[in-house]
Design a protein around this motif. Structure first.
Motif, PDB file in Angstrom:
ATOM      1  N   PHE A  61       0.840  -1.188   0.000  1.00 29.80           N
ATOM      2  CA  PHE A  61       0.000   0.000   0.000  1.00 29.80           C
ATOM      3  C   PHE A  61       0.877   1.240   0.000  1.00 29.80           C
ATOM      4  N   SER A  62       0.336   2.317  -0.553  1.00 27.36           N
ATOM      5  CA  SER A  62       0.927   3.634  -0.382  1.00 27.36           C
ATOM      6  C   SER A  62      -0.039   4.475   0.431  1.00 27.36           C
ATOM      7  N   VAL A  63       0.499   5.201   1.416  1.00 29.27           N
ATOM      8  CA  VAL A  63      -0.323   6.078   2.247  1.00 29.27           C
ATOM      9  C   VAL A  63       0.287   7.475   2.211  1.00 29.27           C
ATOM     10  N   GLU A  64      -0.546   8.483   1.949  1.00 29.47           N
ATOM     11  CA  GLU A  64      -0.081   9.864   1.953  1.00 29.47           C
ATOM     12  C   GLU A  64      -0.165  10.421   3.371  1.00 29.47           C
ATOM     13  N   VAL A  65       0.966  10.864   3.883  1.00 30.39           N
ATOM     14  CA  VAL A  65       1.034  11.415   5.237  1.00 30.39           C
ATOM     15  C   VAL A  65       1.866  12.691   5.200  1.00 30.39           C
ATOM     16  N   GLY A  66       1.270  13.809   5.567  1.00 27.28           N
ATOM     17  CA  GLY A  66       2.018  15.060   5.614  1.00 27.28           C
ATOM     18  C   GLY A  66       2.692  15.418   4.317  1.00 27.28           C
ATOM     19  N   GLY A  67       2.047  15.127   3.210  1.00 31.14           N
ATOM     20  CA  GLY A  67       2.615  15.437   1.916  1.00 31.14           C
ATOM     21  C   GLY A  67       3.664  14.450   1.438  1.00 31.14           C
ATOM     22  N   LYS A  68       3.889  13.381   2.191  1.00 33.61           N
ATOM     23  CA  LYS A  68       4.847  12.343   1.826  1.00 33.61           C
ATOM     24  C   LYS A  68       4.107  11.050   1.471  1.00 33.61           C
ATOM     25  N   ALA A  69       4.699  10.258   0.584  1.00 35.28           N
ATOM     26  CA  ALA A  69       4.134   8.962   0.215  1.00 35.28           C
ATOM     27  C   ALA A  69       4.936   7.853   0.883  1.00 35.28           C
ATOM     28  N   LEU A  70       4.252   7.077   1.717  1.00 36.25           N
ATOM     29  CA  LEU A  70       4.861   5.940   2.401  1.00 36.25           C
ATOM     30  C   LEU A  70       4.417   4.667   1.686  1.00 36.25           C
ATOM     31  N   LEU A  71       5.358   3.889   1.200  1.00 32.26           N
ATOM     32  CA  LEU A  71       5.054   2.644   0.486  1.00 32.26           C
ATOM     33  C   LEU A  71       5.449   1.462   1.351  1.00 32.26           C
ATOM     34  N   PHE A  72       4.510   0.537   1.562  1.00 35.04           N
ATOM     35  CA  PHE A  72       4.740  -0.609   2.428  1.00 35.04           C
ATOM     36  C   PHE A  72       4.885  -1.894   1.605  1.00 35.04           C
ATOM     37  N   ASP A  73       5.946  -2.657   1.908  1.00 34.03           N
ATOM     38  CA  ASP A  73       6.145  -4.024   1.423  1.00 34.03           C
ATOM     39  C   ASP A  73       5.870  -4.206  -0.077  1.00 34.03           C
ATOM     40  N   PRO A  74       6.691  -3.574  -0.941  1.00 36.88           N
ATOM     41  CA  PRO A  74       6.412  -3.640  -2.377  1.00 36.88           C
ATOM     42  C   PRO A  74       6.677  -5.004  -3.008  1.00 36.88           C
ATOM     43  N   PHE A  75       5.610  -5.646  -3.414  1.00 40.32           N
ATOM     44  CA  PHE A  75       5.629  -6.912  -4.154  1.00 40.32           C
ATOM     45  C   PHE A  75       4.620  -6.741  -5.279  1.00 40.32           C
ATOM     46  N   ILE A  76       5.116  -6.281  -6.438  1.00 41.57           N
ATOM     47  CA  ILE A  76       4.213  -5.889  -7.522  1.00 41.57           C
ATOM     48  C   ILE A  76       4.513  -6.627  -8.827  1.00 41.57           C
ATOM     49  N   ARG A  77       5.731  -6.495  -9.337  1.00 36.35           N
ATOM     50  CA  ARG A  77       6.050  -7.117 -10.631  1.00 36.35           C
ATOM     51  C   ARG A  77       5.803  -8.630 -10.641  1.00 36.35           C
TER      52      ARG A  77
END
Length: 244
Positions: free
Chosen positions: A11-27
């Motif tokens: 997931f990506s979560v927008e916090v304080g104008g920043k993007a936090l990406l958790f546990d990237p397993f996509i390709r």
């Protein structure tokens, strides 16, 4: 608070104008084939543990985005060995302050090894606190009484919990976890990616509703606005295919 789902536990979560990406397993995830990994430009990548289905895209995304990696000591050393430099190493119980908020590492009951089978340290989760709201990302975990501490000492607006069973909690244990952390707005993760974790999604939503809670299952590639500190009942607005 905007949350975008990229499949599995990512997931990506927008916090304080920043993007936090958790546990990237996509390709490697066939269910997320429509996601353009090259377009992802997070400011931070948070890694709960070292398993392949949580770190597969870290190197590529970190190199193209310059994101700061937040992870445990062993995983940090492993990625440093692959040429990554912007790494913040933490461990269970530790916290770090940023200008946008706080990251605290929580306990998780799960194994952790890296793709080359080297030791991945202790699996964990994260509590994120900010002026915009707070959330809990449990990582892969079994139900544990430690979750009561999260509910006792933190106000959690919404939480990401695994519901796929077999390798993690199932939907029933996730409901118990929601009670422990005193949070009624849950986003499901770690389900349907592999045959061993396929679930009846309709039944999962019904079970949470019967327990007086709301389970959100986001379509891969979609974004939802999670309610935080509004005092209003749950409910989301959906935006299609928003990439951060």
């Amino acid at each position: 608070m905007k949350v975008t789902y990229f499949g599995h536990s990512c997931f990506s979560v927008e916090v304080g104008g920043k993007a936090l990406l958790f546990d990237p397993f996509i390709r490697p995830n066939q269910l997320a084939a429509q996601i353009d990994v090259a377009a992802l430009k997070p400011d931070y990548i948070l890694i709960s543990h070292g398993h392949w289905d949580h770190v597969a895209d870290v190197v590529e995304i970190a190199k193209t985005s310059g994101a700061e990696i937040i992870c445990n000591f062993e995983i940090g050393n492993w990625f440093a060995g692959q040429g990554l430099k912007n790494i913040s190493q933490m461990n269970s119980g530790g916290k770090k302050m940023y200008d946008w908020g706080m990251v605290k590492v929580t306990n998780a009951i799960h194994s952790s090894s890296l793709p080359d089978n080297s030791y991945g340290g202790i699996a964990g989760g994260f509590i994120i606190e900010s002026e915009e709201g707070n959330f809990y990302y449990s990582g892969d975990t079994a139900l544990t009484m430690d979750m009561q501490l999260t509910g006792k000492y933190h106000k959690i607006d919404f939480a990401f919990l695994p519901i796929g069973d077999n390798f993690t909690m199932d939907m029933d244990d996730a409901i118990l976890c929601a009670d422990m952390i005193k949070c009624s707005n849950i986003i499901g993760m770690h389900y349907d990616t592999f045959p061993a974790i396929e679930i009846d999604k309709k039944r999962a939503v019904e079970k949470f509703k019967e327990a007086g809670k709301e389970l959100t299952l986001i379509k891969i590639g979609d974004t939802v606005d999670m309610p935080v500190r509004t005092g209003l009942p749950g409910g989301h607005t959906h935006t299609k295919n928003l990439v951060h």
